[in-house]
Design a protein around this motif. Structure first.
Motif, PDB file in Angstrom:
ATOM      1  N   ARG A 103      58.338  41.088  41.829  1.00 18.08           N
ATOM      2  CA  ARG A 103      57.828  42.445  41.937  1.00 18.08           C
ATOM      3  C   ARG A 103      57.203  42.687  43.301  1.00 18.08           C
ATOM      4  NH1 ARG A 103      52.747  42.103  37.842  1.00 18.08           N
ATOM      5  NH2 ARG A 103      51.346  41.054  39.220  1.00 18.08           N
ATOM      6  N   PRO A 135      38.069  31.129  47.067  1.00 16.70           N
ATOM      7  CA  PRO A 135      39.349  31.199  47.792  1.00 16.70           C
ATOM      8  C   PRO A 135      40.377  30.181  47.312  1.00 16.70           C
ATOM      9  CG  PRO A 135      37.561  30.531  49.268  1.00 16.70           C
ATOM     10  CD  PRO A 135      36.930  30.946  47.989  1.00 16.70           C
ATOM     11  N   LEU A 148      40.682  29.029  44.278  1.00 17.62           N
ATOM     12  CA  LEU A 148      41.216  29.502  43.003  1.00 17.62           C
ATOM     13  C   LEU A 148      42.178  30.668  43.225  1.00 17.62           C
ATOM     14  CD1 LEU A 148      41.136  29.152  39.947  1.00 17.62           C
ATOM     15  CD2 LEU A 148      39.246  30.773  39.870  1.00 17.62           C
ATOM     16  N   ALA A 149      41.810  31.558  44.159  1.00 14.79           N
ATOM     17  CA  ALA A 149      42.709  32.695  44.462  1.00 14.79           C
ATOM     18  C   ALA A 149      44.044  32.183  45.001  1.00 14.79           C
ATOM     19  CB  ALA A 149      42.038  33.616  45.475  1.00 14.79           C
ATOM     20  N   THR A 173      41.111  31.565  52.589  1.00  9.35           N
ATOM     21  CA  THR A 173      41.019  32.971  52.172  1.00  9.35           C
ATOM     22  C   THR A 173      42.176  33.780  52.752  1.00  9.35           C
ATOM     23  OG1 THR A 173      38.622  32.733  52.186  1.00  9.35           O
ATOM     24  CG2 THR A 173      39.482  34.967  52.060  1.00  9.35           C
ATOM     25  N   ALA A 225      45.332  32.963  50.797  1.00  9.82           N
ATOM     26  CA  ALA A 225      45.278  33.585  49.466  1.00  9.82           C
ATOM     27  C   ALA A 225      45.523  35.083  49.571  1.00  9.82           C
ATOM     28  CB  ALA A 225      43.920  33.312  48.821  1.00  9.82           C
ATOM     29  N   CYS A 226      44.963  35.688  50.605  1.00 11.76           N
ATOM     30  CA  CYS A 226      45.088  37.141  50.785  1.00 11.76           C
ATOM     31  C   CYS A 226      46.535  37.533  51.093  1.00 11.76           C
ATOM     32  CB  CYS A 226      44.146  37.569  51.904  1.00 11.76           C
ATOM     33  SG  CYS A 226      44.016  39.337  52.087  1.00 11.76           S
ATOM     34  N   SER A 239      48.788  37.128  48.145  1.00 11.55           N
ATOM     35  CA  SER A 239      48.504  38.081  47.070  1.00 11.55           C
ATOM     36  C   SER A 239      48.960  39.488  47.415  1.00 11.55           C
ATOM     37  CB  SER A 239      46.994  38.114  46.783  1.00 11.55           C
ATOM     38  OG  SER A 239      46.550  36.855  46.381  1.00 11.55           O
ATOM     39  N   GLY A 272      47.816  37.044  39.708  1.00  8.13           N
ATOM     40  CA  GLY A 272      46.977  37.597  40.763  1.00  8.13           C
ATOM     41  C   GLY A 272      47.215  39.063  40.978  1.00  8.13           C
ATOM     42  N   MET A 273      47.099  39.457  42.256  1.00  8.77           N
ATOM     43  CA  MET A 273      47.046  40.869  42.572  1.00  8.77           C
ATOM     44  C   MET A 273      48.442  41.460  42.725  1.00  8.77           C
ATOM     45  SD  MET A 273      44.835  42.323  45.675  1.00  8.77           S
ATOM     46  CE  MET A 273      45.974  42.389  46.998  1.00  8.77           C
ATOM     47  N   ALA A 274      48.641  42.644  42.211  1.00 10.94           N
ATOM     48  CA  ALA A 274      49.859  43.390  42.518  1.00 10.94           C
ATOM     49  C   ALA A 274      49.695  43.963  43.920  1.00 10.94           C
ATOM     50  CB  ALA A 274      50.033  44.511  41.513  1.00 10.94           C
ATOM     51  N   SER A 275      50.793  44.377  44.522  1.00  3.85           N
ATOM     52  CA  SER A 275      50.696  44.908  45.875  1.00  3.85           C
ATOM     53  C   SER A 275      49.763  46.106  45.915  1.00  3.85           C
ATOM     54  CB  SER A 275      52.085  45.309  46.358  1.00  3.85           C
ATOM     55  OG  SER A 275      52.831  44.145  46.550  1.00  3.85           O
ATOM     56  N   PRO A 322      47.830  49.645  47.229  1.00  2.00           N
ATOM     57  CA  PRO A 322      48.311  50.917  47.791  1.00  2.00           C
ATOM     58  C   PRO A 322      48.348  50.833  49.319  1.00  2.00           C
ATOM     59  CG  PRO A 322      46.487  51.260  46.249  1.00  2.00           C
ATOM     60  CD  PRO A 322      46.605  49.800  46.453  1.00  2.00           C
ATOM     61  N   ASP A 360      45.032  50.675  51.307  1.00  2.00           N
ATOM     62  CA  ASP A 360      44.333  49.409  51.086  1.00  2.00           C
ATOM     63  C   ASP A 360      45.051  48.266  51.788  1.00  2.00           C
ATOM     64  OD1 ASP A 360      43.803  51.350  48.958  1.00  2.00           O
ATOM     65  OD2 ASP A 360      42.446  49.822  48.213  1.00  2.00           O
ATOM     66  N   LEU A 379      43.616  45.636  54.481  1.00  2.00           N
ATOM     67  CA  LEU A 379      43.738  44.183  54.315  1.00  2.00           C
ATOM     68  C   LEU A 379      44.424  43.541  55.518  1.00  2.00           C
ATOM     69  CD1 LEU A 379      44.531  43.814  50.511  1.00  2.00           C
ATOM     70  CD2 LEU A 379      42.519  42.990  51.719  1.00  2.00           C
TER      71      LEU A 379
END
Lengths: 651, 124
Positions: free
Chosen positions: A17, A221, A223-224, A266, A269-270, A273, A306-309, A311, A314, A318
């Motif tokens: 996705r 971080p 865990l992310a 971090t 992970a960022c 994600s 985790g995080m969806a993409s 908007p 945002d 990032l």
């Protein structure tokens, strides 16, 4: 007994996705690309039973008594662990380090902590808060022994770092010609800001507790990141647990590398994600299509936790945040920004990063810094920087061989370190192999674990490169290692696997007690030694030459630029070492005199590493201390300070 | 969640405002706790509260919490480092001014986050 979990219908097909957010779905009209994706999804989830989309799994809550019992187990382990560490006699710490002095209660506490984590992981209902508690307890027991036992910062570098921060806090100035630290001052500027803004001139308490603080800060971080590279939350938690159990390199003191590592984890992970996916349409030419097919063949899944993409607005913020991490990292540490480059590059080439400019920025920033900001260092150290470029053997086997020397007990510790590294890597390789066979997520972790090795042809980094590479790859290797034991689908691992995990954790924890604290006899310092240094500062006028016999003294935490600090010998192993003579000190003091300090920790370092013949520093003190021009200024249980008279004004 | 976020915003704003006078004067211990906490997580928490991580469903919120905490801490540290380093290179070293600047950034981000939340509520 609680019933089996009942998966309900998944809310959305999750694999790929992230790739779809930019180039997929309705936004991307590429038919070939769509075909590939369709085939991958079918291939992974239907044909081969690959990673199942993130079904919302509802579990009955665990009985309160079970949760209470596990919380009580963690509290008991914590209390027992701290109590046992408070009762350690530092005098018993010998050649193999802290393990010689630890009471049995410490190991009981460690065992309780490991059992608590494994039992919590095996609860039918995934309980993140309790898992976090169990990991925190283990971190306190395993990684805060030094502050609890010694009450002072470990490693002489901690004291130096405090001195640089103190210098910046007081003056707001850099002296790039003084040493390399001032060419990468970001972290020290931050410490100077803390000191200057709080009015706390002495950050020694912060440095003392830094190992615990840094490990606690790393939990989120890690865990992310683990969440993004594994298939289910229990794998992620187990990966983080294994990381802390095998993180023995001891770079978690108040240091630029610890700070930069936090930013690195971090950042990764960022990007995984928020910016996962292909940076280009995968069907436009043969290269991109075959690359996508190859990646899909190796690992048809895209980890979906985790995080969806985010908007677009945002996502733009990032991107700026990620660039900020790179800038702060570049300003703070020499090596870490270069470790980021290969990791981002492989993520880009494997469809895990859809921002092609980020690896380019990661290349440009440290190079620009080296050329424009650290130019003083760059020009003066060209041979050191590039002298061994391409010499893989010198940077790997040479560095390892150099470390396998010193006293017998130290050599034993080094061998256990090598064995632990090999064990983690073998487990990681096995985990990657098994995950590949099971058609579950493994490629991102494997690429992240292997990519830092691209730095090997660069330079040996003072013989420490392999240690640092182990640290950079460990977050990924730990997540691969758990794939051997934790299943891919949501649910408990089962008691057999849980017992195996407990056994694995026990072996790794015991090994890490040896490997992490193996040099404790020389890395710890006493209040007497710090008092001795304080008296030296009170006595020696500014501008004096201060000499340490072996480079292992808790000093420079103040007056960093006010004195001329020298060392007769680096704290390094030497084959067939010669005894120290008075001549080297006399030569340094020849013109204007000098102060010489010999401490207990210097003696321990010399004996442990084989820097001098055994007991040589005592002989050095006895013979040189009575020679003409030498006078004992003061002495305590931590060591002795001499003044050596020079031919000039004799300060 | 909106209730929690509102009170979290108040807490971050309180720490950011308190850090300004404390960077000039105050008991050493209190200054270390408040300013240390602010530099460790203040601006980053305000930034994270401005962002929208993924979908608002509860499962996703839980799984993004570690990432949100990580970004809050790392971005606070990175921003503080960049501000301090810029001051050193510009030869304008003044820790209280750095704290003031970071506090203003934090309060600005909180205001933006509040505005965005209001707009989202109106849009809904």
């Amino acid at each position: 007994m609680t019933p089996e979990p009942t998966p309900t219908a998944p809310p959305a097909p999750a694999p790929h996705r992230h790739a779809e957010t930019k180039h997929g779905g309705t936004k991307h009209g590429d038919a070939k690309h769509s075909e590939i994706k369709h085939a991958e999804t079918k291939h992974s989830s239907a044909k081969h039973g690959g990673t199942v989309p993130p079904a919302v799994v509802h579990h009955e809550p665990s009985p309160p008594w079970k949760l209470a019992a596990l919380a009580a187990l963690a509290a008991t382990a914590l209390a027992l662990g701290i109590w046992s560490l408070l009762n350690v006699d530092p005098e018993r710490i010998g050649g193999t380090g802290l393990i010689e002095a630890l009471p049995p209660a410490f190991f009981v506490a460690l065992a309780l902590s490991l059992t608590g984590f494994v039992a919590t992981l095996n609860l039918r209902r995934h309980t993140p808060a309790l898992l976090a508690g169990q990991v925190l307890v283990m971190v306190v027991i395993l990684h805060s022994a030094d502050p609890i036992i010694h009450g002072l910062p470990r490693l002489e570098a901690s004291y130096r770092h405090l001195g640089i921060a103190d210098h910046i806090a007081k003056s707001g100035q850099l002296d790039p010609n003084l040493d390399a630290y001032f060419n990468w001052p970001g972290f020290f500027d931050f410490l100077g800001l803390v000191s200057g803004a709080t009015g706390v001139k002495d950050l020694i308490g912060v440095a003392t507790w830094a190992p615990l603080g840094i490990n606690l800060l790393l939990l989120a971080p890690l865990l992310a990141l683990a969440t993004r590279i594994t298939s289910q939350p229990r794998q992620a938690w187990a990966g983080v647990w294994i990381f802390f159990l095998t993180s023995w390199v001891g770079q978690d003191y108040l240091s630029p590398q610890a700070y930069a590592f936090l930013l690195l984890v971090t950042l990764l992970a960022c990007v995984l994600s928020a910016f996962s996916g292909w940076a280009w349409p995968t069907g436009t030419n043969r290269f991109t299509a075959s690359l996508a097919r190859g990646v899909s063949k190796l690992d048809p899944t895209v980890p979906h936790q985790g995080m969806a993409s985010p908007p677009p607005a945002d996502a733009a913020v990032l991107v700026v945040v990620c660039a900020g991490f790179l800038v702060a990292m570049t300003a703070s540490h020499q090596l870490t920004p270069f470790a980021v480059i290969p990791i981002l590059a492989v993520f880009l080439l494997s469809g895990r990063l859809r921002l092609p400019f980020l690896p380019l920025l990661a290349v440009a920033l440290p190079l620009a810094w080296l050329v424009f900001v650290a130019s003083a260092y760059f020009e003066g150290h060209l041979s050191q920087l590039f002298g061994s470029f391409g010499d893989v053997q010198a940077n790997t086997l040479g560095a390892v061989t150099q470390r396998v020397s010193g006293s017998d007990s130290h050599v034993l510790v080094v061998y256990i370190r090598l064995a632990e590294v090999a064990f983690v890597w073998i487990l990681a390789a096995l985990g990657a192999f098994m995950a590949h066979r099971r058609r579950t997520a493994w490629l991102t972790a494997a690429l992240g674990a292997v990519a830092p090795l691209a730095l090997i042809p660069g330079q040996p980094y003072g013989g420490e490169l392999l240690l640092r590479l182990y640290m950079f790859s460990l977050p990924f290797a730990a997540c691969l290692a758990v794939l051997t034991l934790i299943p891919d689908r949501n649910g408990t691992p089962g008691w057999r696997r849980a017992l195996a995990l407990l056994l694995l954790g026990s072996v790794l924890a015991t090994a890490t007690v040896v490997t992490r604290y193996g040099n404790d006899s020389m890395e710890k310092f006493t209040q007497d030694e710090v008092s001795l240094v304080n008296r030296l500062y009170a006595t020696a006028p500014n501008g004096s030459i201060l000499i340490e016999a072996i480079r292992n003294t808790p000093w420079q935490f103040q007056k960093y630029a006010e004195y001329d600090y020298r060392a007769l010998l680096a704290a390094q192993p030497r084959t067939n070492p010669d005894p120290l003579t008075c001549d080297a000190s006399n030569r340094i003091a020849q013109r204007s005199g000098a102060y010489l300090i010999v401490t207990t920790s210097q003696k321990r370092a010399a004996d442990l590493l084989g820097t001098t013949p055994p007991g040589d520093l005592d002989h050095f003190i006895a013979t040189c201390g009575t020679s003409p021009g030498w006078s004992k200024v003061f002495e305590n249980a931590g060591g002795v300070v001499f003044h050596i008279k020079g031919a000039g004004n004799g300060i | 969640m909106a209730f929690d976020q509102k009170y979290a915003s108040y807490a971050v704003a309180a720490v950011a405002v308190a850090a300004i006078p404390l960077s000039f004067v105050g008991p050493e211990g209190l200054r270390l706790v408040v300013i240390g906490l602010f530099l460790l997580a203040g601006p980053g928490t305000a930034l994270v509260m401005l962002l929208r991580f993924g979908s608002p469903d509860q499962v996703e919120k839980h799984s993004t919490l570690p990432l949100a905490i990580a970004i809050a801490v790392a971005s606070s540290l990175a921003l503080s480092t960049i501000v301090a380093t810029a001051m050193v290179f510009a030869r304008m070293w003044s820790p209280p001014v750095a704290v003031l600047l970071l506090s203003l950034i934090t309060l600005g981000l909180l205001a933006l986050g509040a505005k965005r939340s209001r707009e989202a509520l109106v849009g809904a």
